[in-house]
Design an enzyme around this catalytic site. Structure first.
Site, short mmCIF file in Angstrom:
data_model
loop_
_atom_site.label_atom_id
_atom_site.label_comp_id
_atom_site.label_asym_id
_atom_site.label_seq_id
_atom_site.Cartn_x
_atom_site.Cartn_y
_atom_site.Cartn_z
N HIS A 124 17.20 5.68 -31.82
CA HIS A 124 17.46 4.83 -33.00
C HIS A 124 18.96 4.79 -33.22
O HIS A 124 19.63 5.81 -33.15
CB HIS A 124 16.75 5.43 -34.22
CG HIS A 124 17.09 4.75 -35.51
ND1 HIS A 124 16.94 3.39 -35.70
CD2 HIS A 124 17.58 5.24 -36.68
CE1 HIS A 124 17.33 3.08 -36.93
NE2 HIS A 124 17.73 4.17 -37.55
N HIS A 146 22.38 2.43 -35.35
CA HIS A 146 22.78 1.36 -36.27
C HIS A 146 23.87 0.53 -35.58
O HIS A 146 24.86 0.16 -36.19
CB HIS A 146 23.28 1.93 -37.60
CG HIS A 146 22.18 2.45 -38.47
ND1 HIS A 146 22.35 2.76 -39.79
CD2 HIS A 146 20.86 2.70 -38.21
CE1 HIS A 146 21.20 3.19 -40.30
NE2 HIS A 146 20.29 3.17 -39.36
N ASP A 154 15.42 -9.80 -17.44
CA ASP A 154 15.33 -8.67 -16.51
C ASP A 154 14.61 -7.48 -17.16
O ASP A 154 14.09 -6.61 -16.47
CB ASP A 154 16.75 -8.20 -16.11
CG ASP A 154 17.36 -9.08 -15.04
OD1 ASP A 154 16.60 -9.77 -14.33
OD2 ASP A 154 18.60 -9.08 -14.92
N HIS A 178 17.08 -3.06 -41.53
CA HIS A 178 17.48 -1.70 -41.14
C HIS A 178 18.18 -1.72 -39.77
O HIS A 178 19.40 -1.84 -39.70
CB HIS A 178 16.25 -0.79 -41.18
CG HIS A 178 16.51 0.64 -40.85
ND1 HIS A 178 15.53 1.59 -40.89
CD2 HIS A 178 17.64 1.28 -40.46
CE1 HIS A 178 16.05 2.77 -40.55
NE2 HIS A 178 17.32 2.59 -40.28
N TYR A 208 14.39 -5.90 -6.85
CA TYR A 208 15.73 -6.01 -7.43
C TYR A 208 16.15 -4.71 -8.13
O TYR A 208 15.42 -4.18 -8.94
CB TYR A 208 15.72 -7.15 -8.45
CG TYR A 208 17.04 -7.38 -9.13
CD1 TYR A 208 18.07 -8.03 -8.46
CD2 TYR A 208 17.26 -6.95 -10.43
CE1 TYR A 208 19.27 -8.26 -9.08
CE2 TYR A 208 18.46 -7.17 -11.06
CZ TYR A 208 19.47 -7.84 -10.39
OH TYR A 208 20.64 -8.05 -11.01
ZN LIG Z 1 18.49 4.19 -39.47
#
Ligand SMILES: [Zn+2]
Length: 233
Positions: free
Chosen positions: A97, A99, A122, A173, A231
């Site tokens: 995660h 930002h 891709d 978010h 590939y």
């Molecule tokens: Zn966050």
């Protein structure tokens, strides 16, 4: 100090450092986790520790119900989201995660990222989904756990497979990405940020830029992921 889950903490530590090295986090706004399916536990970054001070032994190990198995520090505030995804998607091995700026910009604009080019194709054949901003009842409840529910609901409503689409934006978010390993989750976070930036620039140059045509979507995805994949760049 060697403990039962030293190897898992090391994997998680290296993935977190890589996330930072790739320029995807500012201050402590990011986290990566790595799972050990055989033992039903995952390792995640502790809360509020700057990357330059982070050590492998700081990493916290928990079960899918968020009980700490190893570690003295408080786990990342997003831990319950990771736990919910591990519990429900048993094929994933790592979650990241961030930002990161362009990914967050699309999340704040509450827009799916359209598939405009072959860099996107891709990696996945769908637009990158942006889940709805969370309802007040979910925000006021167990917020981080409910963020996991929001991700699963989005995939279910749209009929998406978490094996084929390894990334999502949460409206207002930011992005979550996953993969077979923690390193792959970090890789997918970087792909997402790059595709988000490219799509943004594409629309600046031509607000009416067309989506990638199906023949190119199919060609690019299948040469990398199909039965006769050839590939590797
Ligand atoms: Zn966050």
């Amino acid at each position: 100090m060697n403990t039962k889950y030293s190897y898992l903490k090391q994997e998680c530590y290296e993935a977190n450092i890589e996330l930072n090295n790739l320029g995807l986090v500012i201050y402590t706004f990011g986290n990566v986790s790595a799972v050990d399916r055989a033992n039903g536990v995952f390792a995640i970054k502790p809360s509020g520790i700057p990357y330059e001070k982070l050590k492998p032994e700081d990493i916290v190990v928990l079960d899918y119900d968020n009980s700490i198995v190893e570690g003295a520090l408080r786990p990342s505030s997003d831990t319950k989201t990771h736990a919910y995804l591990y519990k429900n998607w048993d094929h994933i091995g790592g979650i990241a995660h961030t930002h990161a700026t362009y990914s967050v910009a699309w999340a704040q604009a509450q827009q799916d990222i359209p598939i405009f080019g072959t860099t996107h194709a891709d990696h996945l054949t769908a637009d990158i989904p942006c889940a709805q901003p969370m309802k007040d009842s979910l925000i006021e409840g167990d917020y981080e756990h409910n963020t996991g529910i929001q991700i699963l609901d989005c995939f279910e409503e749209r009929g998406l497979s978490a094996k084929e689409v390894e990334m999502v934006l949460i409206g207002n978010h930011g992005p979550f990405a996953w993969g077979k390993t923690a390193a792959k989750a970090v890789y997918n976070s970087k792909v997402l940020e790059t595709v988000a930036q490219m799509a943004y620039l594409t629309l600046q140059i031509n607000p009416n830029a067309p989506r990638l045509k199906n023949s190119l979507i199919k060609k690019h995805y299948e040469r990398k992921h199909g039965n006769n994949a050839y590939y590797g760049q």
